[in-house]
Design an enzyme around this catalytic site. Structure first.
Site, PDB file in Angstrom:
ATOM      1  N   LYS A  37      -9.339 -10.464  15.033  1.00 17.25           N
ATOM      2  CA  LYS A  37      -9.811 -10.943  13.701  1.00 17.25           C
ATOM      3  C   LYS A  37      -8.911 -12.047  13.229  1.00 17.25           C
ATOM      4  CE  LYS A  37      -8.254  -9.508   9.537  1.00 17.25           C
ATOM      5  NZ  LYS A  37      -8.015  -8.430   8.360  1.00 17.25           N
ATOM      6  N   GLU A  60     -13.653 -14.195   9.993  1.00 17.03           N
ATOM      7  CA  GLU A  60     -13.462 -13.744   8.499  1.00 17.03           C
ATOM      8  C   GLU A  60     -13.043 -14.696   7.443  1.00 17.03           C
ATOM      9  OE1 GLU A  60     -10.601 -10.735   7.783  1.00 17.03           O
ATOM     10  OE2 GLU A  60     -11.237 -10.634   5.719  1.00 17.03           O
ATOM     11  N   ARG A  90      -8.702  -1.462   2.372  1.00 15.01           N
ATOM     12  CA  ARG A  90      -8.406  -0.668   1.235  1.00 15.01           C
ATOM     13  C   ARG A  90      -9.448   0.450   0.959  1.00 15.01           C
ATOM     14  NH1 ARG A  90      -7.184  -6.006  -2.211  1.00 15.01           N
ATOM     15  NH2 ARG A  90      -8.264  -6.769  -0.461  1.00 15.01           N
ATOM     16  N   ARG A 143       0.821  -1.208  -0.173  1.00 18.01           N
ATOM     17  CA  ARG A 143      -0.162  -0.020   0.054  1.00 18.01           C
ATOM     18  C   ARG A 143       0.835   1.294  -0.032  1.00 18.01           C
ATOM     19  NH1 ARG A 143      -2.803  -3.930  -0.441  1.00 18.01           N
ATOM     20  NH2 ARG A 143      -4.146  -4.800   0.857  1.00 18.01           N
ATOM     21  N   LYS A 195     -17.196 -11.575   9.235  1.00 14.74           N
ATOM     22  CA  LYS A 195     -16.728 -10.661   8.301  1.00 14.74           C
ATOM     23  C   LYS A 195     -16.771 -11.239   6.818  1.00 14.74           C
ATOM     24  CE  LYS A 195     -12.621  -7.655   7.316  1.00 14.74           C
ATOM     25  NZ  LYS A 195     -11.879  -6.699   7.801  1.00 14.74           N
TER      26      LYS A 195
HETATM   27  P1  13P Z   1      -9.970  -4.968   2.720  1.00 12.34           P
HETATM   28  O1  13P Z   1     -11.212  -4.283   2.855  1.00 12.34           O
HETATM   29  O2  13P Z   1      -8.655  -4.317   1.963  1.00 12.34           O
HETATM   30  O3  13P Z   1     -10.460  -6.426   1.994  1.00 12.34           O
HETATM   31  O4  13P Z   1      -9.319  -5.430   4.017  1.00 12.34           O
HETATM   32  C1  13P Z   1     -10.333  -6.059   5.103  1.00 12.34           C
HETATM   33  C2  13P Z   1      -9.433  -6.999   5.924  1.00 12.34           C
HETATM   34  O5  13P Z   1      -9.306  -6.843   6.860  1.00 12.34           O
HETATM   35  C3  13P Z   1      -8.896  -8.061   5.252  1.00 12.34           C
HETATM   36  O6  13P Z   1      -8.592  -8.934   5.990  1.00 12.34           O
END
Ligand code: 13P
Length: 344
Positions: A138, A179, A294, A35, A221
Site C-alpha cells: 500500500k 491509495e 479506524r 489511537r 483504495k
Molecule cells: P482509515 O480507514 O482509518 O481511513 O484508514 C485506512 C488507511 O489505510 C489509510 O491509509
C-alpha cells in the site's frame, strides 16, 4: 511455471473474495500513538504487538477478512508462541500486505499541500518484504481540500509517485494498493469533494497508463465522495453512495478488478452503511469492498484498552464490525444488524 502475473492474479482474487474486505492495521508508530492515547494505552512495542496479535487471532476473522495491511514493524514481529504475525494470518488464508510509503513531506511552493515519499530503495525493500510473506503493498497519497487547493501540481506529483510505486510492486510480483486519499477534514461541500476526487482519479489513471501499470493486477483504495467534516450540510447515505459511484464509473476502468475504500474519519456505522448502499444498487464493473482502519478498529481498541482481561472483548468488537462490513460488501447489510453483537 508461476509467473509474477499468475501470482498477482491469485493474490488479487484472494484480496477481493466475496463477503470479505481488508483490515488496514498499518498505522505507523506515530499514528497508533494517537489511537492508543484515546484508550489510555501506552505506545510500547509490546503493546503494539499484543494489540495486533489480538486482532489477528480473533476466532472467525478469516470469514470476513481477506487481507491485512501491516506496518513494517509488525511484519517482522512474532506472536507469543513465536509464530511470525504474517504467518498467523497466512495460515488462516488471510493475505498479509505491507505499507511501503514513508509518509509525507510538505511540497515546495505549494502551501498546505504534501507529497508522499519512499521511492528510493523501494525495489530492494519489496524483495525483503516478499521474503517475509507480504503479497500486496500500500502507498497512500494525501490530497488536501482548502482555499485554492488542491493544485494540479500537487495532484500530479502524488499521482506520478503512486504510479512509480505501483510499477515497482508489480515488477516484484506484489499487488499494489493504489491509495489517493482526498481528505474529508475541511468545511467543503460534497460537490467540492466530488470534483476534487474526479480530477484526482483521472490524473492517477493517466499516470498508471504512462508507467505501464497492469490495471488487472492492482486494487484502488479511494475515499468516498462525502461532505467535509466541518461542512454545515452533511449529505445522507444515498447521496454519498450515488455520487461516489458516478465518480468511480467516470474514472476507473473496468479492467481494475476491485476497489477497496478507506474510511477516512467516517463513523463506523456510516462507513458500513455507505458501502452497503453502493453494493445494493446492483451490478458494478468492479468488486467494491472495504480496506478500513479506524472504522474497523475503533471499538476494538476501546474494548481492549491494553488489558489482558479484555482480549476476548476486543476480538468480539473487531469481529462485529468485520462481519457487518462483510455483509455490506455483498449488499445485504441493514442497520438492524448493528444490534446483533455476539461474543467470541
Ligand atoms: P482509515 O480507514 O482509518 O481511513 O484508514 C485506512 C488507511 O489505510 C489509510 O491509509
Amino acid at each position: 511455471m508461476t509467473t509474477i502475473f499468475t501470482e498477482m492474479e491469485q493474490t488479487t482474487r484472494a484480496m477481493l473474495a466475496r463477503g470479505k474486505g481488508i483490515l488496514a492495521a498499518d498505522e505507523s508508530t506515530g499514528t497508533i500513538d494517537k489511537r492508543f492515547k484515546g484508550a489510555g494505552i501506552a505506545n510500547t512495542e509490546e503493546n503494539r504487538r499484543d494489540y495486533r496479535e489480538m486482532l489477528f487471532t480473533t476466532p472467525g476473522m478469516a470469514n470476513y477478512t481477506s487481507g491485512v495491511i501491516l506496518f513494517e514493524e509488525t511484519l517482522f514481529q512474532k506472536s507469543r508462541n513465536n509464530t511470525p504475525l504474517s504467518e498467523v494470518l497466512s495460515r488462516q488464508g488471510v493475505v498479509p500486505g505491507i505499507k511501503v510509503d514513508k509518509g509525507t513531506i510538505a511540497q515546495p511552493f505549494c502551501a498546505g499541500e504534501v507529497i508522499t515519499v519512499g521511492l528510493d530503495g523501494l525495489d530492494e525493500r519489496l524483495l525483503k518484504y516478499k521474503a517475509a510473506g507480504a503479497r500486496f503493498a500500500k502507498w497512500r497519497a494525501v490530497i488536501t481540500i482548502g482555499a485554492g487547493i488542491p493544485t494540479q501540481s500537487n495532484i500530479s506529483a502524488n499521482a506520478q509517485a503512486l504510479a512509480r510505486y505501483a510499477a515497482l510492486c508489480q515488477a516484484a510480483g506484489i499487488v499494489p494498493i493504489v491509495e489517493p486519499e482526498v481528505l474529508m477534514d475541511a468545511d467543503n461541500t460534497i460537490d467540492t469533494c466530488f470534483s476534487v476526487t474526479e480530477c484526482t482519479l483521472r490524473t492517477v489513471f493517466a499516470e498508471l497508463a504512462t508507467h505501464r501499470v497492469s490495471l488487472e493486477h492492482m486494487v484502488l483504495k479511494p475515499n468516498m465522495v462525502v461532505s467535509g467534516k466541518k461542512c454545515a450540510t452533511q449529505a445522507g447515505i444515498d447521496e454519498v453512495a450515488t455520487k461516489t459511484l458516478v465518480v468511480l464509473k467516470r474514472t476507473v476502468p473496468g479492467a481494475v478488478p476491485g476497489i477497496a475504500f478507506l474510511s477516512g474519519g467516517q463513523s463506523d456505522e456510516d462507513a458500513t452503511a455507505h458501502l452497503g448502499a453502493m453494493n445494493a444498487k446492483g451490478a458494478l464493473p468492479w468488486v467494491l469492498t472495504f480496506s478500513y482502519g479506524r472504522a474497523l478498529q475503533a471499538p476494538a481498541i476501546k474494548a481492549w484498552a491494553g488489558k489482558e482481561a479484555n482480549w476476548k472483548s476486543g476480538q468480539a468488537h473487531y469481529l462485529h464490525r468485520a462481519k457487518l462490513n462483510g455483509a455490506a460488501q455483498t449488499g445485504t447489510y441493514s442497520s438492524a444488524m448493528e444490534k446483533q453483537f455476539a461474543t467470541v
